[in-house]
Design a protein around this motif. Structure first.
Motif, PDB file in Angstrom:
ATOM      1  N   GLN A 100       6.456 -57.429 -48.991  1.00 40.97           N
ATOM      2  CA  GLN A 100       5.012 -57.596 -48.908  1.00 40.97           C
ATOM      3  C   GLN A 100       4.608 -58.123 -47.526  1.00 40.97           C
ATOM      4  OE1 GLN A 100       3.122 -60.810 -51.306  1.00 40.97           O
ATOM      5  NE2 GLN A 100       2.372 -59.073 -52.503  1.00 40.97           N
ATOM      6  N   ARG A 101       5.314 -59.133 -47.031  1.00 38.00           N
ATOM      7  CA  ARG A 101       5.006 -59.685 -45.708  1.00 38.00           C
ATOM      8  C   ARG A 101       5.269 -58.667 -44.606  1.00 38.00           C
ATOM      9  NH1 ARG A 101       7.008 -65.962 -45.778  1.00 38.00           N
ATOM     10  NH2 ARG A 101       5.668 -66.618 -47.487  1.00 38.00           N
ATOM     11  N   SER A 102       6.326 -57.912 -44.764  1.00 31.95           N
ATOM     12  CA  SER A 102       6.645 -56.882 -43.784  1.00 31.95           C
ATOM     13  C   SER A 102       5.525 -55.842 -43.711  1.00 31.95           C
ATOM     14  CB  SER A 102       7.973 -56.223 -44.161  1.00 31.95           C
ATOM     15  OG  SER A 102       8.334 -55.261 -43.241  1.00 31.95           O
ATOM     16  N   LEU A 103       5.027 -55.423 -44.864  1.00 31.74           N
ATOM     17  CA  LEU A 103       3.931 -54.459 -44.905  1.00 31.74           C
ATOM     18  C   LEU A 103       2.655 -55.048 -44.307  1.00 31.74           C
ATOM     19  CD1 LEU A 103       4.428 -52.802 -48.409  1.00 31.74           C
ATOM     20  CD2 LEU A 103       4.822 -51.764 -46.163  1.00 31.74           C
ATOM     21  N   LEU A 104       2.402 -56.330 -44.568  1.00 32.75           N
ATOM     22  CA  LEU A 104       1.208 -56.956 -44.006  1.00 32.75           C
ATOM     23  C   LEU A 104       1.292 -57.031 -42.481  1.00 32.75           C
ATOM     24  CD1 LEU A 104       0.548 -59.770 -46.608  1.00 32.75           C
ATOM     25  CD2 LEU A 104      -0.971 -57.862 -46.052  1.00 32.75           C
ATOM     26  N   LEU A 105       2.460 -57.346 -41.961  1.00 31.99           N
ATOM     27  CA  LEU A 105       2.614 -57.375 -40.508  1.00 31.99           C
ATOM     28  C   LEU A 105       2.425 -55.984 -39.913  1.00 31.99           C
ATOM     29  CD1 LEU A 105       5.559 -59.894 -40.127  1.00 31.99           C
ATOM     30  CD2 LEU A 105       3.138 -60.258 -39.592  1.00 31.99           C
ATOM     31  N   ARG A 106       2.953 -54.979 -40.579  1.00 32.43           N
ATOM     32  CA  ARG A 106       2.759 -53.603 -40.114  1.00 32.43           C
ATOM     33  C   ARG A 106       1.278 -53.226 -40.179  1.00 32.43           C
ATOM     34  NH1 ARG A 106       2.550 -50.036 -36.769  1.00 32.43           N
ATOM     35  NH2 ARG A 106       2.672 -47.885 -37.443  1.00 32.43           N
ATOM     36  N   SER A 107       0.592 -53.711 -41.215  1.00 31.38           N
ATOM     37  CA  SER A 107      -0.829 -53.394 -41.332  1.00 31.38           C
ATOM     38  C   SER A 107      -1.616 -53.965 -40.157  1.00 31.38           C
ATOM     39  CB  SER A 107      -1.403 -53.905 -42.662  1.00 31.38           C
ATOM     40  OG  SER A 107      -1.591 -55.306 -42.665  1.00 31.38           O
ATOM     41  N   VAL A 108      -1.248 -55.141 -39.685  1.00 28.13           N
ATOM     42  CA  VAL A 108      -1.929 -55.728 -38.521  1.00 28.13           C
ATOM     43  C   VAL A 108      -1.725 -54.838 -37.298  1.00 28.13           C
ATOM     44  CG1 VAL A 108      -1.949 -57.687 -36.919  1.00 28.13           C
ATOM     45  CG2 VAL A 108      -1.881 -58.087 -39.390  1.00 28.13           C
ATOM     46  N   GLU A 109      -0.508 -54.362 -37.113  1.00 30.13           N
ATOM     47  CA  GLU A 109      -0.235 -53.459 -35.990  1.00 30.13           C
ATOM     48  C   GLU A 109      -1.116 -52.205 -36.079  1.00 30.13           C
ATOM     49  OE1 GLU A 109       4.508 -54.483 -35.364  1.00 30.13           O
ATOM     50  OE2 GLU A 109       3.919 -52.694 -36.467  1.00 30.13           O
TER      51      GLU A 109
ATOM     52  N   THR B 246      -4.739 -48.674 -54.163  1.00 27.35           N
ATOM     53  CA  THR B 246      -6.168 -48.699 -53.895  1.00 27.35           C
ATOM     54  C   THR B 246      -6.427 -49.499 -52.622  1.00 27.35           C
ATOM     55  OG1 THR B 246      -6.604 -50.725 -55.142  1.00 27.35           O
ATOM     56  CG2 THR B 246      -6.719 -48.653 -56.365  1.00 27.35           C
ATOM     57  N   VAL B 247      -7.529 -49.206 -51.987  1.00 34.30           N
ATOM     58  CA  VAL B 247      -7.914 -49.950 -50.781  1.00 34.30           C
ATOM     59  C   VAL B 247      -8.214 -51.397 -51.160  1.00 34.30           C
ATOM     60  CG1 VAL B 247      -9.588 -50.111 -48.903  1.00 34.30           C
ATOM     61  CG2 VAL B 247      -8.784 -47.875 -49.660  1.00 34.30           C
ATOM     62  N   SER B 248      -8.850 -51.594 -52.306  1.00 35.02           N
ATOM     63  CA  SER B 248      -9.203 -52.958 -52.707  1.00 35.02           C
ATOM     64  C   SER B 248      -7.967 -53.819 -52.967  1.00 35.02           C
ATOM     65  CB  SER B 248     -10.136 -52.955 -53.913  1.00 35.02           C
ATOM     66  OG  SER B 248      -9.518 -52.366 -55.025  1.00 35.02           O
ATOM     67  N   SER B 249      -6.899 -53.233 -53.485  1.00 33.14           N
ATOM     68  CA  SER B 249      -5.682 -54.028 -53.697  1.00 33.14           C
ATOM     69  C   SER B 249      -5.086 -54.457 -52.357  1.00 33.14           C
ATOM     70  CB  SER B 249      -4.649 -53.274 -54.540  1.00 33.14           C
ATOM     71  OG  SER B 249      -4.189 -52.122 -53.874  1.00 33.14           O
ATOM     72  N   PHE B 250      -5.156 -53.579 -51.357  1.00 26.81           N
ATOM     73  CA  PHE B 250      -4.700 -53.933 -50.016  1.00 26.81           C
ATOM     74  C   PHE B 250      -5.569 -55.047 -49.430  1.00 26.81           C
ATOM     75  CE2 PHE B 250      -5.500 -53.172 -45.430  1.00 26.81           C
ATOM     76  CZ  PHE B 250      -4.310 -53.694 -44.942  1.00 26.81           C
ATOM     77  N   ILE B 251      -6.882 -54.891 -49.525  1.00 29.13           N
ATOM     78  CA  ILE B 251      -7.802 -55.886 -48.972  1.00 29.13           C
ATOM     79  C   ILE B 251      -7.603 -57.238 -49.660  1.00 29.13           C
ATOM     80  CG2 ILE B 251     -10.235 -56.542 -48.771  1.00 29.13           C
ATOM     81  CD1 ILE B 251     -10.837 -53.533 -48.318  1.00 29.13           C
ATOM     82  N   ASP B 252      -7.435 -57.235 -50.974  1.00 24.08           N
ATOM     83  CA  ASP B 252      -7.223 -58.491 -51.701  1.00 24.08           C
ATOM     84  C   ASP B 252      -5.959 -59.207 -51.229  1.00 24.08           C
ATOM     85  OD1 ASP B 252      -9.506 -58.082 -53.180  1.00 24.08           O
ATOM     86  OD2 ASP B 252      -8.446 -57.347 -54.961  1.00 24.08           O
ATOM     87  N   LEU B 253      -4.870 -58.469 -51.076  1.00 27.02           N
ATOM     88  CA  LEU B 253      -3.623 -59.076 -50.621  1.00 27.02           C
ATOM     89  C   LEU B 253      -3.749 -59.555 -49.177  1.00 27.02           C
ATOM     90  CD1 LEU B 253      -0.696 -59.764 -51.296  1.00 27.02           C
ATOM     91  CD2 LEU B 253      -0.066 -57.545 -50.363  1.00 27.02           C
ATOM     92  N   PHE B 254      -4.397 -58.771 -48.337  1.00 22.45           N
ATOM     93  CA  PHE B 254      -4.606 -59.141 -46.941  1.00 22.45           C
ATOM     94  C   PHE B 254      -5.404 -60.440 -46.866  1.00 22.45           C
ATOM     95  CE2 PHE B 254      -6.271 -59.084 -42.677  1.00 22.45           C
ATOM     96  CZ  PHE B 254      -5.319 -58.395 -41.922  1.00 22.45           C
TER      97      PHE B 254
ATOM     98  N   ALA C 158      -4.195 -48.746 -45.710  1.00 20.28           N
ATOM     99  CA  ALA C 158      -3.844 -49.051 -47.102  1.00 20.28           C
ATOM    100  C   ALA C 158      -3.011 -47.936 -47.729  1.00 20.28           C
ATOM    101  CB  ALA C 158      -5.112 -49.287 -47.922  1.00 20.28           C
ATOM    102  N   PHE C 159      -3.473 -46.705 -47.601  1.00 18.73           N
ATOM    103  CA  PHE C 159      -2.752 -45.605 -48.233  1.00 18.73           C
ATOM    104  C   PHE C 159      -1.451 -45.269 -47.508  1.00 18.73           C
ATOM    105  CE2 PHE C 159      -7.068 -44.445 -50.007  1.00 18.73           C
ATOM    106  CZ  PHE C 159      -6.777 -44.947 -51.266  1.00 18.73           C
ATOM    107  N   ASP C 160      -1.436 -45.365 -46.185  1.00 17.85           N
ATOM    108  CA  ASP C 160      -0.195 -45.104 -45.443  1.00 17.85           C
ATOM    109  C   ASP C 160       0.904 -46.097 -45.793  1.00 17.85           C
ATOM    110  OD1 ASP C 160      -1.345 -42.935 -44.223  1.00 17.85           O
ATOM    111  OD2 ASP C 160      -1.431 -43.835 -42.209  1.00 17.85           O
ATOM    112  N   LEU C 161       0.522 -47.321 -46.143  1.00 27.49           N
ATOM    113  CA  LEU C 161       1.513 -48.333 -46.498  1.00 27.49           C
ATOM    114  C   LEU C 161       1.856 -48.338 -47.982  1.00 27.49           C
ATOM    115  CD1 LEU C 161       0.433 -51.267 -44.178  1.00 27.49           C
ATOM    116  CD2 LEU C 161       2.309 -49.644 -43.871  1.00 27.49           C
ATOM    117  N   GLY C 162       1.242 -47.431 -48.737  1.00 26.88           N
ATOM    118  CA  GLY C 162       1.639 -47.261 -50.130  1.00 26.88           C
ATOM    119  C   GLY C 162       0.840 -48.030 -51.157  1.00 26.88           C
TER     120      GLY C 162
END
Length: 85
Positions: free
Chosen positions: A29-38, A57-65, A50-54
């Motif tokens: 999860q942390r690895s994906l979040l760091l990649r999302s920042v990049e 939903t976009v909202s699930s990505f935003i909530d975790l972020f 959100a979708f490229d990282l698997g």
């Protein structure tokens, strides 16, 4: 990964925690979040990230972020791209 390493999944799970201090799930999860920042810094749209990282939903990505960084991806990007005083 366990099969590749020639160990039982439970053994790999225990070793992973011993070596990293994190469960595989938390580490991933942390690895994906760091990649999302990049990706966000590269100006990719939040939906694409959100979708490229698997994320399903976009909202699930935003909530975790938001949970991890304390702000939404859009606000994080605006704050990180602001000129330094």
């Amino acid at each position: 990964w366990a099969a590749w390493a020639g160990v039982a999944p439970r053994t790999l799970s225990r070793r992973f925690v011993l070596e990293t201090g994190l469960t595989f799930t938390v580490w991933r999860q942390r690895s994906l979040l760091l990649r999302s920042v990049e990706m966000l810094i590269e100006r990719r749209p939040v939906t694409t990230v959100a979708f490229d990282l698997g994320y399903e939903t976009v909202s699930s990505f935003i909530d975790l972020f938001r949970e991890h960084f304390g702000t939404t991806p859009g606000r994080y990007l605006k704050r990180s791209s602001a000129p330094c005083p």
